[in-house]
Design an enzyme around this catalytic site. Structure first.
Site, PDB file in Angstrom:
ATOM      1  N   ASP A 294       0.856  -1.189   0.000  1.00 16.15           N
ATOM      2  CA  ASP A 294       0.000   0.000   0.000  1.00 16.15           C
ATOM      3  C   ASP A 294       0.891   1.238   0.000  1.00 16.15           C
ATOM      4  O   ASP A 294       1.881   1.287   0.734  1.00 16.15           O
ATOM      5  CB  ASP A 294      -0.903  -0.012   1.235  1.00 16.15           C
ATOM      6  CG  ASP A 294      -2.024   1.008   1.148  1.00 16.15           C
ATOM      7  OD1 ASP A 294      -1.727   2.220   1.133  1.00 16.15           O
ATOM      8  OD2 ASP A 294      -3.193   0.601   1.106  1.00 16.15           O
ATOM      9  N   ILE A 295       0.565   2.224  -0.814  1.00 14.90           N
ATOM     10  CA  ILE A 295       1.393   3.441  -0.889  1.00 14.90           C
ATOM     11  C   ILE A 295       1.144   4.380   0.285  1.00 14.90           C
ATOM     12  O   ILE A 295       1.908   5.321   0.492  1.00 14.90           O
ATOM     13  CB  ILE A 295       1.222   4.193  -2.228  1.00 14.90           C
ATOM     14  CG1 ILE A 295      -0.226   4.648  -2.419  1.00 14.90           C
ATOM     15  CG2 ILE A 295       1.699   3.344  -3.399  1.00 14.90           C
ATOM     16  CD1 ILE A 295      -0.413   5.626  -3.572  1.00 14.90           C
TER      17      ILE A 295
ATOM     18  N   ASN B 252     -13.351  -3.235   2.234  1.00 14.63           N
ATOM     19  CA  ASN B 252     -14.351  -2.188   2.413  1.00 14.63           C
ATOM     20  C   ASN B 252     -15.353  -2.220   1.262  1.00 14.63           C
ATOM     21  O   ASN B 252     -15.021  -2.651   0.158  1.00 14.63           O
ATOM     22  CB  ASN B 252     -13.678  -0.814   2.463  1.00 14.63           C
ATOM     23  CG  ASN B 252     -12.662  -0.710   3.581  1.00 14.63           C
ATOM     24  OD1 ASN B 252     -12.819  -1.303   4.638  1.00 14.63           O
ATOM     25  ND2 ASN B 252     -11.604   0.046   3.355  1.00 14.63           N
TER      26      ASN B 252
ATOM     27  N   VAL C 273     -11.388   3.061  -3.902  1.00 18.22           N
ATOM     28  CA  VAL C 273     -11.117   2.581  -5.262  1.00 18.22           C
ATOM     29  C   VAL C 273     -12.141   1.490  -5.540  1.00 18.22           C
ATOM     30  O   VAL C 273     -12.242   0.514  -4.791  1.00 18.22           O
ATOM     31  CB  VAL C 273      -9.680   2.031  -5.402  1.00 18.22           C
ATOM     32  CG1 VAL C 273      -9.453   1.490  -6.809  1.00 18.22           C
ATOM     33  CG2 VAL C 273      -8.648   3.104  -5.058  1.00 18.22           C
TER      34      VAL C 273
ATOM     35  N   HIS D 296     -10.656  -4.983  -3.192  1.00 14.97           N
ATOM     36  CA  HIS D 296      -9.285  -5.197  -2.741  1.00 14.97           C
ATOM     37  C   HIS D 296      -9.280  -5.537  -1.264  1.00 14.97           C
ATOM     38  O   HIS D 296     -10.043  -4.988  -0.481  1.00 14.97           O
ATOM     39  CB  HIS D 296      -8.397  -3.994  -3.032  1.00 14.97           C
ATOM     40  CG  HIS D 296      -8.918  -2.677  -2.553  1.00 14.97           C
ATOM     41  ND1 HIS D 296      -9.992  -2.027  -3.154  1.00 14.97           N
ATOM     42  CD2 HIS D 296      -8.523  -1.869  -1.542  1.00 14.97           C
ATOM     43  CE1 HIS D 296     -10.221  -0.878  -2.533  1.00 14.97           C
ATOM     44  NE2 HIS D 296      -9.347  -0.766  -1.540  1.00 14.97           N
TER      45      HIS D 296
END
Length: 121
Positions: free
Chosen positions: A30-31, A87, A96, A100
């Site tokens: 994760d960024i 989520n 997004v 995921h």
């Protein structure tokens, strides 16, 4: 479904720190990590939300969890524990619209998840 940042990562149009890849799934760091270890596991098939998972996607979703467990073992956090969460939609925290799985580890994670935020306020 419109193309998302995750579709671009799958298509190698945007770089990512890839942790795992096969024909069905991709996992990457994760960024904006929320824990010392925070990675995402996504299906290569674009599915916008949990609500859009079809009967034929059951094994694909199970595969995402299998990948999460594999990487947790590789990172040495399987025994100490980790959180795997997906989520759904705006009030569920989804930003997004390509399902995921967030996998977080490397620290003690409180419950409910917002508990730490409430203490800070």
């Amino acid at each position: 479904m419109s193309e998302t940042i995750f579709t671009k990562i799958v298509n190698k149009e945007i770089p990512a720190e890839i942790l795992y890849e096969d024909d069905l799934a991709l996992a990457f760091s994760d960024i904006n990590p929320q824990a010392p270890i925070h990675f995402l596991v996504i299906p290569k098939k674009p599915i916008p939300t949990i609500n859009d998972i079809e009967l034929e996607d059951k094994s694909l979703v199970g595969h995402l969890y299998w990948v999460a467990a594999l990487i947790a073992k590789q990172k040495g956090v399987a025994e100490s524990g980790y959180r795997a969460v997906m989520n759904c939609n705006e009030q569920g925290g989804q930003t997004v619209y390509h399902i995921h799985l967030h996998v977080l580890a490397g620290k003690s994670l409180g419950w409910p998840p917002y508990q730490e935020k409430l203490k800070a306020e």
